[in-house]
Design a protein around this motif. Structure first.
Motif, PDB file in Angstrom:
ATOM      1  N   LYS A  22      33.560  10.428  -4.831  1.00  0.00           N
ATOM      2  CA  LYS A  22      34.513   9.339  -4.594  1.00  0.00           C
ATOM      3  C   LYS A  22      35.407   9.651  -3.390  1.00  0.00           C
ATOM      4  CE  LYS A  22      34.957   7.817  -9.401  1.00  0.00           C
ATOM      5  NZ  LYS A  22      35.873   7.783 -10.553  1.00  0.00           N
ATOM      6  N   THR A  23      35.874  10.893  -3.322  1.00  0.00           N
ATOM      7  CA  THR A  23      36.742  11.299  -2.205  1.00  0.00           C
ATOM      8  C   THR A  23      36.007  11.175  -0.882  1.00  0.00           C
ATOM      9  OG1 THR A  23      37.913  12.830  -3.659  1.00  0.00           O
ATOM     10  CG2 THR A  23      38.154  13.176  -1.295  1.00  0.00           C
ATOM     11  N   THR A  60      33.530   9.179  -0.234  1.00  0.00           N
ATOM     12  CA  THR A  60      33.363   7.750   0.049  1.00  0.00           C
ATOM     13  C   THR A  60      34.642   7.173   0.646  1.00  0.00           C
ATOM     14  OG1 THR A  60      31.796   7.577  -1.772  1.00  0.00           O
ATOM     15  CG2 THR A  60      32.758   5.533  -0.969  1.00  0.00           C
ATOM     16  N   GLU A  61      35.784   7.525   0.054  1.00  0.00           N
ATOM     17  CA  GLU A  61      37.064   7.041   0.589  1.00  0.00           C
ATOM     18  C   GLU A  61      37.316   7.583   1.983  1.00  0.00           C
ATOM     19  OE1 GLU A  61      39.994   8.169  -2.280  1.00  0.00           O
ATOM     20  OE2 GLU A  61      39.238   6.768  -3.799  1.00  0.00           O
ATOM     21  N   ARG A  97      35.074   8.406   4.153  1.00  0.00           N
ATOM     22  CA  ARG A  97      34.166   7.690   5.049  1.00  0.00           C
ATOM     23  C   ARG A  97      34.748   6.315   5.394  1.00  0.00           C
ATOM     24  NH1 ARG A  97      29.717   7.827   1.969  1.00  0.00           N
ATOM     25  NH2 ARG A  97      29.396   9.990   2.538  1.00  0.00           N
ATOM     26  N   THR A  98      35.338   5.643   4.393  1.00  0.00           N
ATOM     27  CA  THR A  98      35.948   4.325   4.614  1.00  0.00           C
ATOM     28  C   THR A  98      37.130   4.435   5.572  1.00  0.00           C
ATOM     29  OG1 THR A  98      35.292   3.661   2.392  1.00  0.00           O
ATOM     30  CG2 THR A  98      36.991   2.343   3.464  1.00  0.00           C
ATOM     31  N   VAL A  99      37.969   5.445   5.353  1.00  0.00           N
ATOM     32  CA  VAL A  99      39.131   5.651   6.240  1.00  0.00           C
ATOM     33  C   VAL A  99      38.670   5.958   7.660  1.00  0.00           C
ATOM     34  CG1 VAL A  99      41.066   7.205   6.713  1.00  0.00           C
ATOM     35  CG2 VAL A  99      40.697   6.344   4.403  1.00  0.00           C
ATOM     36  N   THR A 100      37.655   6.781   7.779  1.00  0.00           N
ATOM     37  CA  THR A 100      37.136   7.132   9.104  1.00  0.00           C
ATOM     38  C   THR A 100      36.598   5.896   9.820  1.00  0.00           C
ATOM     39  OG1 THR A 100      36.553   9.319   8.278  1.00  0.00           O
ATOM     40  CG2 THR A 100      35.529   8.634  10.329  1.00  0.00           C
ATOM     41  N   GLU A 101      35.896   5.040   9.088  1.00  0.00           N
ATOM     42  CA  GLU A 101      35.377   3.811   9.698  1.00  0.00           C
ATOM     43  C   GLU A 101      36.523   2.900  10.118  1.00  0.00           C
ATOM     44  OE1 GLU A 101      32.815   2.254   6.695  1.00  0.00           O
ATOM     45  OE2 GLU A 101      31.201   3.677   7.107  1.00  0.00           O
ATOM     46  N   GLY A 102      37.595   2.835   9.312  1.00  0.00           N
ATOM     47  CA  GLY A 102      38.769   2.031   9.670  1.00  0.00           C
ATOM     48  C   GLY A 102      39.439   2.551  10.924  1.00  0.00           C
TER      49      GLY A 102
END
Length: 129
Positions: free
Chosen positions: A56-57, A59-60, A62-67
């Motif tokens: 989960k960490t 995944t989060e 990865r989401t922050v990096t994409e943002g």
């Protein structure tokens, strides 16, 4: 008893002694294997939640990096605008400096012209009078 018979008896006794010592060792190895199996099972059960949390960490993250990657271009545009603003302010300062210098120079000329005009008027008045 022949030598062969004595050798067979000695070998049989050695084998019995060896087996007598091997039985506790084998039992200890069996208990250690059972303990190890229990430890591996327990570790597997305890590691599953940790691994799920790690997933989960990641995944989060990865989401922050994409943002961040998506906002990078906006930040770059903003920084370019700030740079342009700085260059424009420098240009305005240079123009104001030039105008101020011209104004100071023209006021010196104007003061000089007034003084010269007063002097000429005084001389003209003295000659007439």
């Amino acid at each position: 008893m022949t030598v062969t018979a004595v050798a067979v008896v000695v070998l049989a006794l050695a084998l019995v002694v060896l087996v007598a010592f091997m039985i506790p060792t084998l039992l200890e190895i069996r208990r250690a294997a059972a303990d190890l199996r229990g430890f591996v099972n327990k570790a597997g059960v305890e590691l599953k939640p940790v691994l799920l949390e790690l997933e989960k960490t990641l995944t989060e993250l990865r989401t922050v990096t994409e943002g961040i990657a998506a906002k990078r271009e906006e930040v770059q545009t903003f920084m370019e605008a700030v740079g342009d603003t700085g260059r424009n302010i420098r240009t305005i300062n240079a123009v104001i400096g030039t105008v101020a210098h011209a104004a100071a120079t023209s006021s010196v000329w104007a003061s000089g012209a007034r003084a010269a005009g007063k002097l000429l008027i005084e001389r003209i008045i003295k000659k007439r009078g």
